[in-house]
Design a protein around this motif. Sequence first.
Motif, PDB file in Angstrom:
ATOM      1  N   ALA A 103     -37.965  -1.932  -5.017  1.00 25.52           N
ATOM      2  CA  ALA A 103     -36.631  -1.541  -4.985  1.00 25.52           C
ATOM      3  C   ALA A 103     -35.493  -2.540  -5.326  1.00 25.52           C
ATOM      4  CB  ALA A 103     -36.421  -0.900  -3.602  1.00 25.52           C
ATOM      5  N   THR A 104     -35.766  -3.566  -4.795  1.00 21.48           N
ATOM      6  CA  THR A 104     -34.770  -4.752  -5.093  1.00 21.48           C
ATOM      7  C   THR A 104     -34.693  -5.091  -6.626  1.00 21.48           C
ATOM      8  OG1 THR A 104     -34.972  -5.659  -2.854  1.00 21.48           O
ATOM      9  CG2 THR A 104     -33.899  -7.034  -4.327  1.00 21.48           C
ATOM     10  N   ARG A 105     -35.789  -5.215  -7.093  1.00 21.21           N
ATOM     11  CA  ARG A 105     -35.928  -5.618  -8.475  1.00 21.21           C
ATOM     12  C   ARG A 105     -35.210  -4.656  -9.233  1.00 21.21           C
ATOM     13  NH1 ARG A 105     -38.772  -9.995  -9.861  1.00 21.21           N
ATOM     14  NH2 ARG A 105     -40.460 -10.686  -8.402  1.00 21.21           N
ATOM     15  N   PHE A 106     -35.597  -3.268  -9.117  1.00 25.73           N
ATOM     16  CA  PHE A 106     -35.079  -1.857  -9.816  1.00 25.73           C
ATOM     17  C   PHE A 106     -33.832  -1.954  -9.683  1.00 25.73           C
ATOM     18  CE2 PHE A 106     -35.096   2.730 -10.144  1.00 25.73           C
ATOM     19  CZ  PHE A 106     -35.110   2.727 -11.494  1.00 25.73           C
ATOM     20  N   ALA A 107     -32.941  -2.266  -8.595  1.00 31.03           N
ATOM     21  CA  ALA A 107     -31.428  -2.138  -8.474  1.00 31.03           C
ATOM     22  C   ALA A 107     -30.817  -3.085  -9.241  1.00 31.03           C
ATOM     23  CB  ALA A 107     -31.109  -2.147  -7.030  1.00 31.03           C
ATOM     24  N   PHE A 108     -31.421  -4.321  -9.001  1.00 29.38           N
ATOM     25  CA  PHE A 108     -30.396  -5.521  -9.468  1.00 29.38           C
ATOM     26  C   PHE A 108     -30.904  -5.768 -11.359  1.00 29.38           C
ATOM     27  CE2 PHE A 108     -29.941  -6.098  -5.209  1.00 29.38           C
ATOM     28  CZ  PHE A 108     -28.332  -6.005  -5.092  1.00 29.38           C
ATOM     29  N   ALA A 109     -32.181  -5.341 -11.521  1.00 26.74           N
ATOM     30  CA  ALA A 109     -32.412  -5.585 -12.862  1.00 26.74           C
ATOM     31  C   ALA A 109     -32.014  -4.578 -13.806  1.00 26.74           C
ATOM     32  CB  ALA A 109     -33.909  -5.701 -13.006  1.00 26.74           C
ATOM     33  N   SER A 110     -31.821  -3.242 -13.230  1.00 20.87           N
ATOM     34  CA  SER A 110     -31.938  -2.110 -14.031  1.00 20.87           C
ATOM     35  C   SER A 110     -30.366  -1.480 -13.842  1.00 20.87           C
ATOM     36  CB  SER A 110     -32.705  -0.989 -14.015  1.00 20.87           C
ATOM     37  OG  SER A 110     -34.095  -1.463 -14.733  1.00 20.87           O
ATOM     38  N   TYR A 111     -29.408  -1.946 -12.983  1.00 18.08           N
ATOM     39  CA  TYR A 111     -28.245  -1.731 -12.881  1.00 18.08           C
ATOM     40  C   TYR A 111     -28.198  -0.077 -12.195  1.00 18.08           C
ATOM     41  CZ  TYR A 111     -28.125  -5.661 -15.961  1.00 18.08           C
ATOM     42  OH  TYR A 111     -28.235  -6.798 -16.899  1.00 18.08           O
ATOM     43  N   VAL A 112     -28.848  -0.070 -11.125  1.00 18.31           N
ATOM     44  CA  VAL A 112     -28.921   1.332 -10.650  1.00 18.31           C
ATOM     45  C   VAL A 112     -28.930   1.409  -8.991  1.00 18.31           C
ATOM     46  CG1 VAL A 112     -30.357   2.310 -12.525  1.00 18.31           C
ATOM     47  CG2 VAL A 112     -31.407   1.071 -10.654  1.00 18.31           C
ATOM     48  N   PRO A 113     -28.768   2.528  -8.496  1.00 18.15           N
ATOM     49  CA  PRO A 113     -28.680   2.676  -7.121  1.00 18.15           C
ATOM     50  C   PRO A 113     -30.050   3.142  -6.470  1.00 18.15           C
ATOM     51  CG  PRO A 113     -27.577   4.660  -8.029  1.00 18.15           C
ATOM     52  CD  PRO A 113     -27.887   3.556  -9.099  1.00 18.15           C
ATOM     53  N   VAL A 114     -30.607   2.299  -5.463  1.00 14.28           N
ATOM     54  CA  VAL A 114     -31.735   2.623  -5.020  1.00 14.28           C
ATOM     55  C   VAL A 114     -31.765   2.627  -3.328  1.00 14.28           C
ATOM     56  CG1 VAL A 114     -34.333   1.819  -4.973  1.00 14.28           C
ATOM     57  CG2 VAL A 114     -32.856   1.431  -6.972  1.00 14.28           C
ATOM     58  N   ALA A 115     -32.404   3.476  -2.748  1.00 10.02           N
ATOM     59  CA  ALA A 115     -32.458   3.704  -1.526  1.00 10.02           C
ATOM     60  C   ALA A 115     -34.090   3.527  -1.007  1.00 10.02           C
ATOM     61  CB  ALA A 115     -31.719   4.924  -0.795  1.00 10.02           C
ATOM     62  N   VAL A 116     -34.209   2.724   0.065  1.00 13.40           N
ATOM     63  CA  VAL A 116     -35.648   2.817   0.762  1.00 13.40           C
ATOM     64  C   VAL A 116     -35.463   3.380   1.819  1.00 13.40           C
ATOM     65  CG1 VAL A 116     -37.546   1.191   1.444  1.00 13.40           C
ATOM     66  CG2 VAL A 116     -36.016   0.344  -0.702  1.00 13.40           C
ATOM     67  N   LEU A 117     -36.286   4.562   2.045  1.00 14.71           N
ATOM     68  CA  LEU A 117     -36.248   5.121   3.231  1.00 14.71           C
ATOM     69  C   LEU A 117     -37.389   4.748   4.179  1.00 14.71           C
ATOM     70  CD1 LEU A 117     -35.627   8.902   2.247  1.00 14.71           C
ATOM     71  CD2 LEU A 117     -34.153   7.027   2.688  1.00 14.71           C
ATOM     72  N   LEU A 118     -37.292   4.179   5.539  1.00 17.69           N
ATOM     73  CA  LEU A 118     -38.060   3.666   6.244  1.00 17.69           C
ATOM     74  C   LEU A 118     -38.253   4.486   7.361  1.00 17.69           C
ATOM     75  CD1 LEU A 118     -36.183   0.170   6.684  1.00 17.69           C
ATOM     76  CD2 LEU A 118     -38.337   0.551   5.484  1.00 17.69           C
ATOM     77  N   SER A 119     -39.350   5.451   7.047  1.00 19.02           N
ATOM     78  CA  SER A 119     -40.042   6.468   7.897  1.00 19.02           C
ATOM     79  C   SER A 119     -39.816   6.363   9.397  1.00 19.02           C
ATOM     80  CB  SER A 119     -41.154   6.918   7.573  1.00 19.02           C
ATOM     81  OG  SER A 119     -41.339   7.432   6.139  1.00 19.02           O
ATOM     82  N   GLN A 120     -39.520   7.218  10.109  1.00 20.07           N
ATOM     83  CA  GLN A 120     -39.670   7.107  11.587  1.00 20.07           C
ATOM     84  C   GLN A 120     -41.048   6.923  12.078  1.00 20.07           C
ATOM     85  OE1 GLN A 120     -37.645  10.750  12.943  1.00 20.07           O
ATOM     86  NE2 GLN A 120     -36.986   9.900  14.807  1.00 20.07           N
ATOM     87  N   SER A 121     -42.104   7.172  11.190  1.00 17.64           N
ATOM     88  CA  SER A 121     -43.545   6.921  11.623  1.00 17.64           C
ATOM     89  C   SER A 121     -43.813   5.484  11.663  1.00 17.64           C
ATOM     90  CB  SER A 121     -44.430   7.480  10.529  1.00 17.64           C
ATOM     91  OG  SER A 121     -44.191   7.255   9.369  1.00 17.64           O
ATOM     92  N   LEU A 122     -43.157   4.689  10.829  1.00 20.63           N
ATOM     93  CA  LEU A 122     -43.107   3.257  10.762  1.00 20.63           C
ATOM     94  C   LEU A 122     -42.467   2.747  11.986  1.00 20.63           C
ATOM     95  CD1 LEU A 122     -43.293   0.506   9.063  1.00 20.63           C
ATOM     96  CD2 LEU A 122     -41.273   1.119   8.081  1.00 20.63           C
ATOM     97  N   LEU A 123     -41.077   3.347  12.265  1.00 21.01           N
ATOM     98  CA  LEU A 123     -40.182   2.565  13.212  1.00 21.01           C
ATOM     99  C   LEU A 123     -40.830   3.112  14.776  1.00 21.01           C
ATOM    100  CD1 LEU A 123     -36.991   3.703  11.355  1.00 21.01           C
ATOM    101  CD2 LEU A 123     -37.940   1.414  11.601  1.00 21.01           C
ATOM    102  N   GLY A 124     -41.642   4.319  14.694  1.00 20.23           N
ATOM    103  CA  GLY A 124     -41.656   4.726  16.214  1.00 20.23           C
ATOM    104  C   GLY A 124     -40.341   5.741  16.509  1.00 20.23           C
ATOM    105  N   SER A 125     -40.657   6.647  17.202  1.00 18.58           N
ATOM    106  CA  SER A 125     -39.572   7.774  17.513  1.00 18.58           C
ATOM    107  C   SER A 125     -38.908   7.133  18.805  1.00 18.58           C
ATOM    108  CB  SER A 125     -40.330   9.136  18.095  1.00 18.58           C
ATOM    109  OG  SER A 125     -40.957   9.892  17.118  1.00 18.58           O
ATOM    110  N   LYS A 126     -37.598   7.447  18.794  1.00 19.69           N
ATOM    111  CA  LYS A 126     -36.918   6.787  19.847  1.00 19.69           C
ATOM    112  C   LYS A 126     -37.025   7.675  21.254  1.00 19.69           C
ATOM    113  CE  LYS A 126     -31.907   6.035  20.981  1.00 19.69           C
ATOM    114  NZ  LYS A 126     -30.539   5.923  20.507  1.00 19.69           N
ATOM    115  N   SER A 127     -37.201   6.898  22.191  1.00 20.89           N
ATOM    116  CA  SER A 127     -37.498   7.514  23.433  1.00 20.89           C
ATOM    117  C   SER A 127     -36.335   8.031  24.354  1.00 20.89           C
ATOM    118  CB  SER A 127     -38.716   6.932  24.068  1.00 20.89           C
ATOM    119  OG  SER A 127     -38.082   6.034  24.871  1.00 20.89           O
ATOM    120  N   PHE A 128     -36.091   9.103  24.886  1.00 24.39           N
ATOM    121  CA  PHE A 128     -34.892   9.163  25.645  1.00 24.39           C
ATOM    122  C   PHE A 128     -35.602   9.541  27.003  1.00 24.39           C
ATOM    123  CE2 PHE A 128     -33.351  10.358  21.471  1.00 24.39           C
ATOM    124  CZ  PHE A 128     -31.925  10.047  21.670  1.00 24.39           C
TER     125      PHE A 128
END
Lengths: 174, 197
Positions: A146-171
Amino acid sequence: MDTPRHWTTDIHTLFKAHHIALVSYVPDAGHTRLLNLCRADEGMRLVPLTTEEEGIALAAGAYLGGQRAALLMQSSGVGNCINMLSLVKTCSFPFLALVTMRGEWGEFNPWQVPMGQATPDVLRAMGVTVYRVTDAAAVHSTVEAATRFAFASYVPVAVLLSQSLLGSKSFGGK
Amino acid sequence: MTGQPTLNRRAVVQTLLRERGDLVVVAGLGATAWDVASVGDHPLDFPLWGAMGGAAMLGLGLALAQPARTVLVLTGDGEMLMGLGSLATIAAQRPRNLRVVVMDNQVYGETGRQPTHTALGTDLAAVALACGFPTARTLWEADGLEPLRTAVHQSDDLLFAVVKVAVTDEPMTLPPRDGAYLKHRLRGALLGPTALE
């Protein structure tokens, strides 16, 4: 046995390797470790924002002045960014956002669901390329691409970090 | 002081940008961008045609990336009101080379002159001070313009100013509107040959 390297360390290392000097953010629990690593890094400046769209204009200005920026936010903040993404598209600015997801994987808070579910579509509607990471082993390669793509090709890129990676917030254990 | 502003916006901008040297200017969308263009299009200008509410933050990014340059954000009251939170964000960083000057005619000029919140009680200079700007001033009279020009060019700290300007019909002096061109032009002027890396 050594503790495995945390994925946030991978991202911090990539930021350094790709000369990201400004890290702006509206905080999310999922970004806490990365923010702490960046805060401790003398080569990076943390810019807390009052709303996520500020980070887009900040990144554009920094790039005009020869510096690279990244924006950290949670999925609810993507909606705040929509019109400001016009700036990125119209001027062909590189733009990198790391978005921690809410409102998907085992979400407890129904108020997070509408924006969380709409996040990839909203980003794509504004011309942002969307990458998604669902497990820690893929963080390094995905954020690097994503970083290479954004800065080498002058485009907007978003990386979505899934909740499965982060763990659900517990209340309170609910 | 309150009442109807009387200062002429074109004269104000002419004064502020006189002998501008290597001052970098970000102009907020609408009349302020036309005002800056009326003085003469300049490679160190970045006029916005959209991105409402983003002018001050774009100026912050420039100021942080180019600490040896002075960056002036010139914008309107409506544009500033849309990005009020950015005043808190900027004050928290306190870039000593950034100036934010609001050309406040108290109306949304491009859309039919509807009153903005500054006509209805909002004091932008007070907002900036409350956000942590070290100094902020509001000008109603021409005698404050030369001191403001001096401060913009020579101050060694972040500053905020509101200039109360009259609602007038000025000739349309439009800056270039191709965003990619404006980006390359400013990067070229600031970064030289490395701009295309």
